[in-house]
Design a protein around this motif. Structure first.
Motif, short mmCIF file in Angstrom:
data_model
loop_
_atom_site.label_atom_id
_atom_site.label_comp_id
_atom_site.label_asym_id
_atom_site.label_seq_id
_atom_site.Cartn_x
_atom_site.Cartn_y
_atom_site.Cartn_z
N ALA A 278 0.84 -1.20 0.00
CA ALA A 278 0.00 0.00 0.00
C ALA A 278 0.88 1.25 0.00
O ALA A 278 0.64 2.20 -0.76
CB ALA A 278 -0.92 -0.01 1.22
N ALA A 279 1.94 1.23 0.83
CA ALA A 279 2.85 2.39 0.88
C ALA A 279 3.56 2.58 -0.45
O ALA A 279 3.75 3.71 -0.92
CB ALA A 279 3.86 2.21 2.01
N ALA A 280 3.93 1.45 -1.08
CA ALA A 280 4.64 1.54 -2.36
C ALA A 280 3.76 2.13 -3.45
O ALA A 280 4.25 2.75 -4.40
CB ALA A 280 5.14 0.16 -2.77
N LEU A 281 2.44 1.94 -3.31
CA LEU A 281 1.52 2.41 -4.36
C LEU A 281 1.05 3.85 -4.13
O LEU A 281 0.38 4.42 -4.99
CB LEU A 281 0.31 1.48 -4.43
CG LEU A 281 0.61 0.05 -4.91
CD1 LEU A 281 -0.63 -0.82 -4.77
CD2 LEU A 281 1.09 0.05 -6.35
N LEU A 282 1.41 4.43 -2.97
CA LEU A 282 0.91 5.77 -2.62
C LEU A 282 1.11 6.79 -3.72
O LEU A 282 0.20 7.55 -4.06
CB LEU A 282 1.61 6.26 -1.34
CG LEU A 282 0.99 5.86 0.00
CD1 LEU A 282 1.93 6.24 1.13
CD2 LEU A 282 -0.36 6.54 0.19
N GLY A 283 2.31 6.82 -4.29
CA GLY A 283 2.62 7.86 -5.28
C GLY A 283 2.27 7.44 -6.70
O GLY A 283 2.68 8.11 -7.65
N ASP A 284 1.52 6.35 -6.86
CA ASP A 284 1.18 5.80 -8.17
C ASP A 284 2.42 5.76 -9.07
O ASP A 284 2.44 6.34 -10.17
CB ASP A 284 0.08 6.65 -8.82
CG ASP A 284 -0.55 5.89 -9.98
OD1 ASP A 284 -0.39 4.67 -10.07
OD2 ASP A 284 -1.19 6.56 -10.82
N PRO A 285 3.48 5.09 -8.63
CA PRO A 285 4.76 5.17 -9.32
C PRO A 285 4.80 4.34 -10.60
O PRO A 285 4.07 3.36 -10.74
CB PRO A 285 5.75 4.59 -8.29
CG PRO A 285 4.92 3.61 -7.53
CD PRO A 285 3.53 4.17 -7.47
N GLY A 286 5.67 4.75 -11.51
CA GLY A 286 5.85 4.01 -12.75
C GLY A 286 6.72 2.78 -12.56
O GLY A 286 6.72 1.87 -13.38
N VAL A 287 7.48 2.76 -11.47
CA VAL A 287 8.40 1.65 -11.23
C VAL A 287 8.04 0.98 -9.90
O VAL A 287 7.81 1.65 -8.90
CB VAL A 287 9.86 2.17 -11.14
CG1 VAL A 287 10.82 1.03 -10.83
CG2 VAL A 287 10.27 2.87 -12.42
N LEU A 288 7.97 -0.33 -9.93
CA LEU A 288 7.77 -1.08 -8.68
C LEU A 288 8.98 -2.00 -8.45
O LEU A 288 9.40 -2.71 -9.36
CB LEU A 288 6.51 -1.95 -8.75
CG LEU A 288 5.16 -1.30 -8.44
CD1 LEU A 288 4.07 -2.37 -8.52
CD2 LEU A 288 5.15 -0.63 -7.08
N VAL A 289 9.53 -1.94 -7.25
CA VAL A 289 10.63 -2.82 -6.87
C VAL A 289 10.17 -3.63 -5.67
O VAL A 289 9.90 -3.08 -4.61
CB VAL A 289 11.89 -1.99 -6.50
CG1 VAL A 289 13.02 -2.92 -6.04
CG2 VAL A 289 12.35 -1.15 -7.68
N LEU A 290 10.05 -4.94 -5.86
CA LEU A 290 9.48 -5.78 -4.81
C LEU A 290 10.43 -6.93 -4.48
O LEU A 290 10.80 -7.71 -5.35
CB LEU A 290 8.13 -6.35 -5.27
CG LEU A 290 7.12 -5.34 -5.86
CD1 LEU A 290 5.89 -6.08 -6.40
CD2 LEU A 290 6.70 -4.32 -4.83
#
Lengths: 240, 243
Positions: free
Chosen positions: B151-163
């Protein structure tokens, strides 16, 4: 400013930080309530001496501001080290650290001011003369608390874990003062921050060595700057 | 240099260039290089201790490399002013302090990047955390912690996801949610870099594969090229990492 606000929210939502504020505000009046009035010193001098002990609240705040970032509850816990969230949200370590130090200073300064005002109001209520320079002494006390908190902050940046700095600093400023004992043997120990700093607001030196209020403040500031710089250097250079 | 003081990503290309890291005398990473591209899911696989987490931590500026560079759109992650609008990351868990509520955690993370409280409520819903948001994180299950991190990672609606190991601790519903999230993001043009040791989960969702073993890249390429004549990603993985 945004980051200072964020760090304030992070700090003040921690139960241990709230305990630090409560300790700071309530410690001195509590001691005053149980201790017998001294005949040898003016009441206002005793009040400032008692306010010195409230610094344990400032120490707790300084330590917790850093150690809460590194608290790790182990692999089976949903809660993990907050520093990872902090630095992925604010990757510039120096901006992060500056905001954190500013938030800590604001919190401690407010706590110290409340404690001083409560203490002096109680005193004035009994008809005591607060004496000349009481405002300056009050400011000196606030500065002493803030610098002590920043020293605790700097030391915890080195240890990361809060236990050691908390035990050492709290013991030293409450139960048994190692620096005070040392100063009985080595006069130079009077320039330790916890002994030099109180000259900003105490009229009579507890150790017998006279240091002016400004000199005392500058000596303490020097310690604070050095410890903060070492802590910040380590924080900047090492892996989070 | 346009990388300082800018928010959001333009393309979202992750470049790991010749990264080496030593801890004391132990070589953790040895000349690691690969690229994760927009519109694709890149699976970063390897045994435990192979260097997956270290690489991702260096990419996010948490650890320092002795050599090499890790870049997002040509600049280091640490140069981003509002990084959450560019890169959303979940490393080891939620990063939430145990005595905070999930909502309080998300609120400070959002505030640090100038994101609204409305967005906090959106990601709480997105991650299925409605009933847990007001509870302290110390009472969360591992899976709920994962959801909070996402949820925190998606806050800024980012173009890049690192999981990093996003499936750890998730229940079946959570695994399905992450799988769909990752595919949707990549289809929409986002870059997804995820590490895992669960081959069966990965084979279904990745486009590209990077295999790391003992701190060195053992293979990289599209799923088909890496799988090659091994038959399955799992077979390829064991063949590449056992030597």
């Amino acid at each position: 400013m945004r980051l200072v606000w964020v760090e304030l929210c992070k700090l003040l939502r921690l139960p241990s930080a709230r305990a630090g504020v409560a300790l700071g505000v309530l410690c001195a009046p509590a001691i005053a309530a149980v201790s017998a009035p001294s005949e040898r010193s003016a009441a206002v001098d005793v009040a400032f001496l008692e306010l010195t002990f409230g610094v344990i609240g400032a120490i707790l705040l300084g330590v917790v501001a850093v150690s809460s970032e590194y608290r790790d509850d182990g692999e089976d816990s949903a809660s993990t080290r907050q520093i990872v969230a902090s630095l992925t949200a604010v990757p510039s370590r120096m901006r992060f650290l500056a905001a954190k130090a500013a938030a800590l200073s604001l919190t401690v300064a407010t706590t110290a001011m409340l404690a001083t005002v409560i203490m002096l109001t109680m005193l004035a209520g009994t008809g005591e003369d607060l004496g000349p320079g009481v405002v300056g002494r009050g400011v000196g006390l606030i500065v002493y608390w803030v610098l002590t908190a920043l020293i605790a902050f700097g030391i915890t940046l080195l240890t990361r874990n809060g236990v050691v700095p908390l035990v050492v600093l709290l013991l030293n400023s409450s139960v048994i003062s190692f620096t005070y004992l040392l100063s009985r043997v080595v006069p130079a120990a009077n320039y330790f921050p916890d002994l030099a700093g109180p000259h900003m607001f105490l009229r009579r030196s507890p150790t017998g060595v006279e240091i002016g209020p400004v000199t005392g403040g500058l000596v303490m500031l020097g310690w604070t700057v050095v410890l903060l710089a070492v802590g910040a250097f380590r924080f900047q250079r090492s892996d989070a | 240099m346009c990388g300082t003081a800018r928010s959001g990503c333009i393309a979202g290309v992750i470049e790991i260039e010749n990264v080496s890291k030593r801890r004391g005398r132990v070589t953790v990473l040895d000349g690691v290089s690969f690229v994760a591209r927009p519109g694709r899911v890149t699976g970063f696989i390897g045994p435990n201790g192979a260097g997956k987490s270290s690489t991702l931590r260096i990419l996010l500026g948490l650890d320092h490399a002795q050599e090499g560079r890790a870049l997002v759109d040509g600049s280091p992650f640490t140069a981003l002013r509002r990084p959450l609008t560019c890169v959303g990351a979940v490393l080891d868990g939620s990063g939430a302090h145990r005595s905070r509520t999930g909502r309080a955690h998300l609120r400070w993370v959002a505030a640090s990047n100038g994101l609204s409280r409305r967005r906090v409520e959106e990601v709480i819903e997105l991650a299925g955390l409605e009933s847990a948001a007001n509870k302290r994180v110390r009472g969360y299950s591992l899976g709920m912690g994962r959801r909070l991190g996402l949820a925190a990672a998606l806050l800024g609606d980012p173009g890049v996801l690192v999981l990093d190991e996003p499936f750890n601790g998730l229940d079946a519903g959570g695994v399905r949610w992450v799988r769909e999230l990752v595919r949707t993001r990549a289809r929409a043009g986002g870059t997804v870099l995820l590490s895992s040791h669960l081959m069966s989960e990965l084979a279904e969702i990745v486009d590209d594969v990077v295999v790391i073993s003992g701190g060195r890249i053992a293979a990289r390429g599209t799923l088909d090229t890496v799988t090659g004549e091994h038959g399955s990603l799992e077979d390829a993985y064991f063949a590449l990492t056992s030597s």
